[in-house]
Design a protein around this motif. Structure first.
Motif, PDB file in Angstrom:
ATOM      1  N   LEU A 280      13.899   9.158  -1.465  1.00 41.52           N
ATOM      2  CA  LEU A 280      13.412  10.318  -0.724  1.00 41.52           C
ATOM      3  C   LEU A 280      12.424   9.940   0.376  1.00 41.52           C
ATOM      4  N   LEU A 281      11.607   8.900   0.121  1.00 40.53           N
ATOM      5  CA  LEU A 281      10.585   8.500   1.090  1.00 40.53           C
ATOM      6  C   LEU A 281      10.960   7.204   1.812  1.00 40.53           C
ATOM      7  N   ARG A 282      12.251   6.933   1.914  1.00 41.97           N
ATOM      8  CA  ARG A 282      12.699   5.665   2.482  1.00 41.97           C
ATOM      9  C   ARG A 282      12.231   5.487   3.923  1.00 41.97           C
ATOM     10  N   SER A 283      12.350   6.533   4.723  1.00 39.62           N
ATOM     11  CA  SER A 283      11.930   6.413   6.126  1.00 39.62           C
ATOM     12  C   SER A 283      10.439   6.125   6.234  1.00 39.62           C
ATOM     13  N   TRP A 284       9.630   6.779   5.381  1.00 39.03           N
ATOM     14  CA  TRP A 284       8.175   6.553   5.433  1.00 39.03           C
ATOM     15  C   TRP A 284       7.824   5.164   4.914  1.00 39.03           C
ATOM     16  N   LEU A 285       8.490   4.738   3.839  1.00 37.27           N
ATOM     17  CA  LEU A 285       8.193   3.425   3.269  1.00 37.27           C
ATOM     18  C   LEU A 285       8.525   2.304   4.258  1.00 37.27           C
ATOM     19  N   HIS A 286       9.592   2.464   4.995  1.00 37.91           N
ATOM     20  CA  HIS A 286      10.038   1.397   5.902  1.00 37.91           C
ATOM     21  C   HIS A 286       9.645   1.666   7.353  1.00 37.91           C
TER      22      HIS A 286
ATOM     23  N   VAL B  23       0.844  -1.208   0.000  1.00 37.75           N
ATOM     24  CA  VAL B  23       0.000   0.000   0.000  1.00 37.75           C
ATOM     25  C   VAL B  23       0.869   1.243   0.000  1.00 37.75           C
ATOM     26  N   ARG B  24       1.865   1.295   0.861  1.00 38.00           N
ATOM     27  CA  ARG B  24       2.738   2.470   0.920  1.00 38.00           C
ATOM     28  C   ARG B  24       3.525   2.643  -0.369  1.00 38.00           C
ATOM     29  N   LEU B  25       4.023   1.538  -0.931  1.00 39.30           N
ATOM     30  CA  LEU B  25       4.784   1.635  -2.168  1.00 39.30           C
ATOM     31  C   LEU B  25       3.896   2.112  -3.314  1.00 39.30           C
TER      32      LEU B  25
ATOM     33  N   VAL C  50       2.367   6.350  -7.128  1.00 44.21           N
ATOM     34  CA  VAL C  50       1.339   7.189  -7.744  1.00 44.21           C
ATOM     35  C   VAL C  50       1.684   8.660  -7.584  1.00 44.21           C
ATOM     36  N   ALA C  51       2.134   9.036  -6.379  1.00 45.43           N
ATOM     37  CA  ALA C  51       2.495  10.432  -6.139  1.00 45.43           C
ATOM     38  C   ALA C  51       3.648  10.878  -7.029  1.00 45.43           C
ATOM     39  N   ALA C  52       4.563   9.971  -7.362  1.00 47.08           N
ATOM     40  CA  ALA C  52       5.697  10.331  -8.211  1.00 47.08           C
ATOM     41  C   ALA C  52       5.351  10.281  -9.693  1.00 47.08           C
ATOM     42  N   MET C  53       4.520   9.300 -10.094  1.00 43.17           N
ATOM     43  CA  MET C  53       4.226   9.113 -11.519  1.00 43.17           C
ATOM     44  C   MET C  53       3.188  10.092 -12.046  1.00 43.17           C
ATOM     45  N   LEU C  54       2.234  10.481 -11.210  1.00 39.16           N
ATOM     46  CA  LEU C  54       1.141  11.332 -11.693  1.00 39.16           C
ATOM     47  C   LEU C  54       1.642  12.655 -12.261  1.00 39.16           C
TER      48      LEU C  54
END
Length: 282
Positions: A90-96, A36-38, A43-47
């Motif tokens: 950039l979002l490594r901390s949030w993803l993990h 879900v997080r990935l 989506v936030a990066a591709m849009l």
């Protein structure tokens, strides 16, 4: 000496982000983040990329097949080479974050330790040890005492807060008046009742006398060595080597740094007698 050691360790921790410990020591990769997080991050990066490419291509007068091909190739390349790697970085901390929370929970979870310390055979000696451990929040789960020359050897199973180290426990035992303290990490198997464990090993030897060397080593937490192997005289003098008369050859057990007590010697001798008696009945 503790202060300089802390001063050396602290900067190393501060210079690494919290998620750095999640990387595999072998391949350097991070664990796969939750789907879900990935998905949300991708989506936030591709849009924005897809909107920008569509806006640039759709307004041209190129043939429709060319537009479709160009849109598909451009957005795919940008997503693979730019968007997804950037998002993971950039979002490594949030993803993990879920894995980080689980790691922190494990770090503060109580840990089991096995300790052995020699105490003077006098009232209050054990109380001083337990009081020193209690100051660190350590709970004594089991105690087995064995008399030796000049005192009593206590074998302890401890439940300690996750932040404590082997040195912390070692210092607490020493400050409590214990001599020659030793500490090892252990597992819940250490909580098995001692007499029950000994009876289980005795039943194993009675059923098959050839199991004696392995059962004796397991009973005393020692290593079996060949009877014809040259032995260190100093280790023999310290009591770290135990020779047990057995059939067909003597049994030699080694436990470096942890001398055998008379009670342990008596236990393994009884086990050897049981093995001989069982072999004679066969």
């Amino acid at each position: 000496m503790d202060a300089p050691r802390t001063a050396q360790i602290t900067p190393a921790r501060d210079s690494h982000p919290a998620h750095a410990d999640l990387a595999c020591e072998v391949c350097g990769r991070y664990p796969e983040p939750p789907k879900v997080r990935l998905t949300l991050a991708n989506v936030a990066a591709m849009l924005p990329i897809e909107l920008a490419v569509h806006a640039a291509v759709v307004g041209t007068e190129w043939p429709l097949p060319l537009k479709v091909l160009l849109l598909a190739a451009t957005t795919t390349a940008l997503v693979i080479w730019v968007a997804e790697p950037s998002v993971r970085r950039l979002l490594r901390s949030w993803l993990h974050a879920p894995a980080l929370r689980r790691r922190r929970a494990l770090e503060v979870a109580p840990a089991l330790w096995r300790a052995r310390v020699t105490l003077p055979d006098m009232p209050g000696a054990l109380e001083r040890i337990t009081r020193a451990l209690a100051k660190l929040g350590v709970n004594v789960l089991s105690i087995q005492s064995q008399p030796v020359t000049g005192g009593v050897v206590d074998a302890l199973v401890l439940s300690a807060p996750g932040g404590l180290t082997e040195d912390d426990l070692h210092d607490a035992l020493a400050h409590g008046g214990g001599a020659g303290p030793r500490v090892w990490p252990t597992t819940p198997l250490a909580l098995v009742d001692g007499p029950t464990h000994a009876l289980s090993l005795a039943a194993r030897v009675a059923a098959n006398p050839a199991e004696l060397p392995y059962a004796a080593a397991e009973l005393l937490g020692a290593e079996r060595v060949s009877a014809d192997r040259p032995l260190d005289p100093e280790a023999v003098a310290r009591g770290s080597i135990l020779k047990v008369p057995a059939s067909p050859e003597p049994l030699v057990l080694v436990r470096p740094g942890e001398p055998f007590t008379p009670a342990e010697s008596a236990r393994v001798s009884r086990l050897a007698e049981l093995a001989e008696a069982s072999a004679l009945r066969e």
